[in-house]
Scaffold this motif. Structure first.
Motif, PDB file in Angstrom:
ATOM      1  N   LYS A 136      62.294  48.381   7.877  1.00  0.00           N
ATOM      2  CA  LYS A 136      62.991  47.942   6.643  1.00  0.00           C
ATOM      3  C   LYS A 136      62.724  48.738   5.565  1.00  0.00           C
ATOM      4  O   LYS A 136      61.622  48.795   4.897  1.00  0.00           O
ATOM      5  CB  LYS A 136      62.735  46.309   6.577  1.00  0.00           C
ATOM      6  N   THR A 139      66.273  49.412  -0.691  1.00  0.00           N
ATOM      7  CA  THR A 139      66.695  50.322  -1.377  1.00  0.00           C
ATOM      8  C   THR A 139      67.177  49.888  -2.739  1.00  0.00           C
ATOM      9  O   THR A 139      67.616  50.716  -3.504  1.00  0.00           O
ATOM     10  CB  THR A 139      68.260  50.770  -0.556  1.00  0.00           C
ATOM     11  N   TYR A 152      68.200  46.126   1.617  1.00  0.00           N
ATOM     12  CA  TYR A 152      67.464  47.128   2.484  1.00  0.00           C
ATOM     13  C   TYR A 152      68.208  47.539   3.519  1.00  0.00           C
ATOM     14  O   TYR A 152      69.255  47.110   3.954  1.00  0.00           O
ATOM     15  CB  TYR A 152      66.067  46.339   3.256  1.00  0.00           C
ATOM     16  N   GLU A 153      67.873  48.530   4.123  1.00  0.00           N
ATOM     17  CA  GLU A 153      68.253  49.164   5.331  1.00  0.00           C
ATOM     18  C   GLU A 153      67.506  49.068   6.506  1.00  0.00           C
ATOM     19  O   GLU A 153      66.133  48.970   6.507  1.00  0.00           O
ATOM     20  CB  GLU A 153      68.556  50.924   5.331  1.00  0.00           C
ATOM     21  N   LYS A 159      70.864  51.365  10.885  1.00  0.00           N
ATOM     22  CA  LYS A 159      70.717  51.379   9.116  1.00  0.00           C
ATOM     23  C   LYS A 159      71.780  50.470   8.652  1.00  0.00           C
ATOM     24  O   LYS A 159      72.176  50.738   7.384  1.00  0.00           O
ATOM     25  CB  LYS A 159      71.307  52.933   8.585  1.00  0.00           C
ATOM     26  N   GLU A 160      71.919  49.380   9.410  1.00  0.00           N
ATOM     27  CA  GLU A 160      72.810  48.326   8.858  1.00  0.00           C
ATOM     28  C   GLU A 160      72.034  47.569   7.526  1.00  0.00           C
ATOM     29  O   GLU A 160      70.898  47.510   7.283  1.00  0.00           O
ATOM     30  CB  GLU A 160      72.801  47.044   9.649  1.00  0.00           C
ATOM     31  N   GLU A 161      72.856  47.160   6.525  1.00  0.00           N
ATOM     32  CA  GLU A 161      72.470  46.784   5.293  1.00  0.00           C
ATOM     33  C   GLU A 161      72.160  45.449   5.439  1.00  0.00           C
ATOM     34  O   GLU A 161      72.884  44.680   6.034  1.00  0.00           O
ATOM     35  CB  GLU A 161      73.289  47.048   4.143  1.00  0.00           C
TER      36      GLU A 161
END
Length: 436
Positions: A136, A139, A152-153, A159-161
């Motif tokens: 995780k 961002t 977070y990614e 890399k789903e938010e």
């Protein structure tokens, strides 16, 4: 700060984040750690740690495992070029490694089972939920009426938010924290003009002569514009049994900022230039060979042996960074560990700093001190620790004259007259040019 049950997110799952997480979950709060690394089982990092009483207090109170975590060292000794002892200090210390501490803390936080701690303690009555999430990458943080929104990614899921809402957030993701930079613009890590070469040698490969010289003390050897130290740490599996341990050394060596020498040694075997740390196993043999030869010329024989027998050296570019505050978003965000204050490693105060911050946060949640008092104390501790450490390192690297500026600032900090920020970078810029 509301001391009732909170949902708390800690950004960074290394030792700072884990110490704070253990304290908070044992006070009944629900704690979620977001760690960028995708693996729970972490490499040992070949990094030794010397502990101090504050950390030992933390472990005595909060380590509920039955596993030993350190090796006792009765004192400190200084060697000359002939490997003769010139000075001894009767100062008992505990020696350990990053891997041992990490896995002990994980066992206590979320019951993570490992070779280091095969029987983690069960949750105690009154503990809050403790969740450790890998992969995780946080961002962004947004201050809302309801708390702090974390974006977070998910590195393990394309890399789903994702988003979380927390009552309290602790930023504990290290000296290179990008989140810190978004809160305190202009706060950046500043190179101090020298590096720390580091390595370990299995105890079974150390000569009897070297063992007689070193065992069981913390040992120093100082020379022109540099010094090296060594102590015994647990084995890669956490063993403290004689014969299965490691000899851990750190060699401080000046390399000018922007110099070809610095760039070359910080370039890994695939051609990537690293800014702060060249990881274990990535050193170019051709770049390391001249330093092995230099060690034989300037060090006493036992230390030169350690450098020569190290097969996986790594490097840290020593630097400074310090935040002007330890809180943000009206006290809903705290900054901890090296994200708050990077202490040079000469006196091994980084782990101690994190333990002190966690123990003081426990007092905040118990209403024994205020959050403002917590902030004042952690900032002051960071200032004093950095100044003491920088004076110590400068003395051994460049001689006693180079310590004058640090000692004046230390006196100011102890008297309470030191401004809270911007004092590190000015000194770091000129320090490396000073000679004995």
């Amino acid at each position: 700060m509301d001391a009732s049950m909170m949902n708390i997110v800690i950004i960074g799952g290394s030792n700072t984040g884990l110490m704070n997480g253990i304290v908070l979950k044992r006070l009944g709060h629900n704690v979620r750690i977001l760690e960028q690394n995708t693996q729970s089982q972490r490499d040992d990092l070949a990094a030794g740690i010397t502990t101090h009483p504050v950390f030992e207090e933390f472990m005595e109170r909060h380590d509920h495992t039955a596993e030993s975590w350190s090796i006792h060292s009765p004192g400190v000794q200084f060697l000359n070029k002939a490997a003769a002892v010139t000075r001894r200090l009767n100062r008992p210390l505990q020696m350990t490694s990053w891997g041992v501490i990490y896995h002990h803390l994980r066992a206590n936080f979320d019951g993570f089972q490992s070779n280091f701690c095969p029987n983690p303690p069960a949750p105690a009555k009154g503990d809050g939920d403790a969740v450790f999430e890998c992969g995780k990458r946080v961002t962004g943080l947004v201050h809302t009426i309801s708390g702090v929104e974390i974006t977070y990614e998910d590195l393990l899921n394309k890399k789903e938010e994702g988003k979380l809402l927390a009552d309290l957030v602790i930023i504990a993701n290290g000296a290179n924290s990008s989140l810190r930079s978004t809160i305190f613009t202009g706060v950046e890590r500043v190179y101090a003009g020298y590096v720390a070469f580091r390595g370990t040698v299995p105890e079974s490969e150390v000569s009897d002569e070297a063992k007689k010289t070193f065992d069981p003390n913390l040992t120093y050897n100082s020379f022109n514009n540099g010094y090296i130290l060594l102590y015994i740490i647990p084995g890669t599996d956490g063993s403290i049994v004689p014969g299965h341990r490691r000899y851990n050394w750190v060699w401080y060596h000046p390399l000018a900022a922007g110099s070809p020498e610095l760039e070359n040694i910080m370039t890994d075997s695939s051609g990537v230039v690293h800014r702060n740390t060249l990881p274990v196993g990535t050193m170019q043999a051709s770049e390391w060979a001249p330093y092995v030869a230099l060690a034989s010329k300037i060090m006493c024989a036992p230390f030169a042996e350690m450098v020569r027998k190290t097969t996986q050296p790594f490097i840290t570019a020593i630097g400074d960074v310090s935040c002007p505050r330890a809180t943000a978003f009206d006290g809903k965000v705290l900054i901890a560990g090296e994200a708050l204050n990077l202490v040079r490693p000469h006196m091994a105060l980084s782990t101690t700093q994190s333990a002190m911050q966690a123990l003081l946060l426990e007092k905040v949640l118990k209403r024994e001190i205020t959050l403002r008092e917590w902030e004042e104390q952690v900032l002051q501790y960071g200032r004093v620790s950095a100044l003491k450490t920088n004076a110590f390192g400068s003395f051994f690297l460049y001689g006693y004259l180079s310590t004058a500026g640090w000692l004046v600032k230390l006196a100011g900090a102890l008297l309470g007259h030191l401004p809270p920020f911007a004092w590190l970078s000015a000194s770091a810029a000129t320090e490396s040019s000073k000679k004995k």
